[in-house]
Every structure is written in structure tokens, then in C-alpha cells.
Design a protein around this motif. Sequence first.
Motif, PDB file in Angstrom:
ATOM      1  N   ILE A 223     -33.899  -2.558   2.561  1.00 20.27           N
ATOM      2  CA  ILE A 223     -33.689  -1.158   2.948  1.00 20.27           C
ATOM      3  C   ILE A 223     -33.458  -0.311   1.708  1.00 20.27           C
ATOM      4  N   GLY A 224     -32.744  -0.860   0.724  1.00 20.23           N
ATOM      5  CA  GLY A 224     -32.571  -0.132  -0.539  1.00 20.23           C
ATOM      6  C   GLY A 224     -33.913   0.118  -1.211  1.00 20.23           C
ATOM      7  N   SER A 225     -34.765  -0.908  -1.206  1.00 19.38           N
ATOM      8  CA  SER A 225     -36.106  -0.753  -1.780  1.00 19.38           C
ATOM      9  C   SER A 225     -36.921   0.259  -0.988  1.00 19.38           C
ATOM     10  N   MET A 226     -36.800   0.201   0.346  1.00 20.56           N
ATOM     11  CA  MET A 226     -37.533   1.162   1.183  1.00 20.56           C
ATOM     12  C   MET A 226     -37.041   2.585   0.942  1.00 20.56           C
ATOM     13  N   THR A 227     -35.752   2.734   0.707  1.00 20.44           N
ATOM     14  CA  THR A 227     -35.206   4.063   0.432  1.00 20.44           C
ATOM     15  C   THR A 227     -35.796   4.622  -0.854  1.00 20.44           C
ATOM     16  N   ARG A 228     -35.887   3.764  -1.882  1.00 20.96           N
ATOM     17  CA  ARG A 228     -36.498   4.223  -3.136  1.00 20.96           C
ATOM     18  C   ARG A 228     -37.969   4.577  -2.929  1.00 20.96           C
ATOM     19  N   ASP A 229     -38.680   3.730  -2.135  1.00 23.91           N
ATOM     20  CA  ASP A 229     -40.096   4.005  -1.867  1.00 23.91           C
ATOM     21  C   ASP A 229     -40.264   5.294  -1.071  1.00 23.91           C
TER      22      ASP A 229
ATOM     23  N   THR B 217     -38.227   7.832  -1.091  1.00 22.27           N
ATOM     24  CA  THR B 217     -37.937   8.948  -1.995  1.00 22.27           C
ATOM     25  C   THR B 217     -39.166   9.262  -2.834  1.00 22.27           C
ATOM     26  N   SER B 218     -39.825   8.207  -3.329  1.00 15.79           N
ATOM     27  CA  SER B 218     -41.047   8.397  -4.110  1.00 15.79           C
ATOM     28  C   SER B 218     -42.140   9.020  -3.243  1.00 15.79           C
ATOM     29  N   MET B 219     -42.269   8.539  -2.001  1.00 13.05           N
ATOM     30  CA  MET B 219     -43.282   9.109  -1.098  1.00 13.05           C
ATOM     31  C   MET B 219     -42.984  10.576  -0.801  1.00 13.05           C
ATOM     32  N   ASN B 220     -41.712  10.901  -0.626  1.00 17.11           N
ATOM     33  CA  ASN B 220     -41.327  12.280  -0.354  1.00 17.11           C
ATOM     34  C   ASN B 220     -41.725  13.184  -1.519  1.00 17.11           C
ATOM     35  N   THR B 221     -41.486  12.686  -2.736  1.00 19.37           N
ATOM     36  CA  THR B 221     -41.878  13.448  -3.930  1.00 19.37           C
ATOM     37  C   THR B 221     -43.402  13.620  -3.969  1.00 19.37           C
ATOM     38  N   ASN B 222     -44.129  12.523  -3.677  1.00 24.07           N
ATOM     39  CA  ASN B 222     -45.592  12.598  -3.696  1.00 24.07           C
ATOM     40  C   ASN B 222     -46.118  13.534  -2.609  1.00 24.07           C
ATOM     41  N   ILE B 223     -45.500  13.525  -1.436  1.00 26.91           N
ATOM     42  CA  ILE B 223     -45.952  14.414  -0.358  1.00 26.91           C
ATOM     43  C   ILE B 223     -45.684  15.868  -0.727  1.00 26.91           C
ATOM     44  N   ARG B 224     -44.551  16.145  -1.375  1.00 25.27           N
ATOM     45  CA  ARG B 224     -44.297  17.516  -1.847  1.00 25.27           C
ATOM     46  C   ARG B 224     -45.374  17.947  -2.833  1.00 25.27           C
ATOM     47  N   SER B 225     -45.713  17.006  -3.741  1.00 28.06           N
ATOM     48  CA  SER B 225     -46.756  17.319  -4.723  1.00 28.06           C
ATOM     49  C   SER B 225     -48.088  17.573  -4.019  1.00 28.06           C
ATOM     50  N   MET B 226     -48.392  16.756  -2.999  1.00 27.61           N
ATOM     51  CA  MET B 226     -49.640  16.966  -2.251  1.00 27.61           C
ATOM     52  C   MET B 226     -49.621  18.309  -1.532  1.00 27.61           C
ATOM     53  N   ALA B 227     -48.470  18.694  -0.987  1.00 28.30           N
ATOM     54  CA  ALA B 227     -48.365  19.985  -0.305  1.00 28.30           C
ATOM     55  C   ALA B 227     -48.611  21.125  -1.286  1.00 28.30           C
ATOM     56  N   ASN B 228     -48.046  20.992  -2.479  1.00 30.33           N
ATOM     57  CA  ASN B 228     -48.274  22.025  -3.497  1.00 30.33           C
ATOM     58  C   ASN B 228     -49.755  22.066  -3.900  1.00 30.33           C
TER      59      ASN B 228
END
Length: 177
Positions: free
Chosen positions: A100-106, A108-119
Motif C-alpha cells: 500500500i505504501g508503494s501504491m501510494t507513491r505510485d 502520487t506519481s500518477m496524480n502528478t502525471n495526470i495533472r501534467s497531461m491535463a495541462n
Amino acid sequence: MSSFNDRNDARLEDPDEYDVRSRRLQLIVYSSLVAFVVLAVYGFWLITSLTRDVNRLVIEMSAMTRTIDREMVVMATKMGDIDERMLTISDNMVMMNRNIGSMTRDLTSMNTNIRSMANDTTTMAGSTLNMQRDMWSLNRNVSGPLGMMNMFNPLGGNQGPFPGSPGPYFPAHSNSR
């Protein structure tokens, strides 16, 4: 030399009175004897009944003890199995916590990537809007002179100059982040 005194003997005084006294005494003694026998029989019955009940209790307790002995072995085995499974569950929980800790980091990374994709999508939408404006401007500047050529086209009919597009389209975006 004996302590028996003839003067105090009740038999010598009045024989009828003696018979009355002896009958009273017989009634008391016999009724007491009957009561004693009845109580003795009742006591014997109580003791016999108690002995029979205690015997049944001992038999039932013996059977229950044998059953409990058998079941305790089974319960001890099952408890050992439960203990082993609890250890496995504990190990699995530790692994799940790590995952779950690893999934949380992943995530977070996906959230950052999705924000970048939205931009990036917003930037692409702006670029597409600019292309639409340029095409509209080109259409406006070129359609007039080319519309005159449509009059000379034998297959197109005589529709006159092309009116052009209605203008650039501006989509309404909601900037929710």
C-alpha cells in the motif's frame, strides 16, 4: 442392700392406677417406636435415592470427561492451526502495508502525471483554437476570390460566392484542480 425400696413401688399402691400408667407409657413408647421406624425407612429411602442420583452423576461426569478429553485434543489441534494462520495473516498484513505504501507513491506519481497531461491537453486545445482561427482567417481571405471561380464551374451550379465559416469556436473549460 439394694437401693430398691418397696414403699415407693407403684405396683403396691393401686393396681388399676398402675395399669393406666403402664398403658400411657405403652402408648408413648409404641407411638415413638412407630415414628422412629417411619423416620428410619424414610431416611433409608433418602440415602438410597441420593446414592442412585450420585451414581448417575458420576456416570454422566465420567462420560462428559471422556468427551471433553477427546474434544480438547481436537481443539488444541485447531488452535495450533489458528495460531499458524494468524502468523501467516500477520506476515501478509506487513506485506500489504508495504504494498500500500508503494501504491501510494505510485498514485502520487500518477496524480502528478495526470495533472501534467491535463495541462498539456489545455495547451493542445489552445493550439487547436489558434489553428481554427487561422483557418477561419484563411477561409475568409481566400473564399472571396475563389467564389468567383465557382460561377465558371459547369458541374457546381450557380450558387455564388462561398459564405465562409461562422467564426472561431471557443469551448467553455472548467478549471477545477
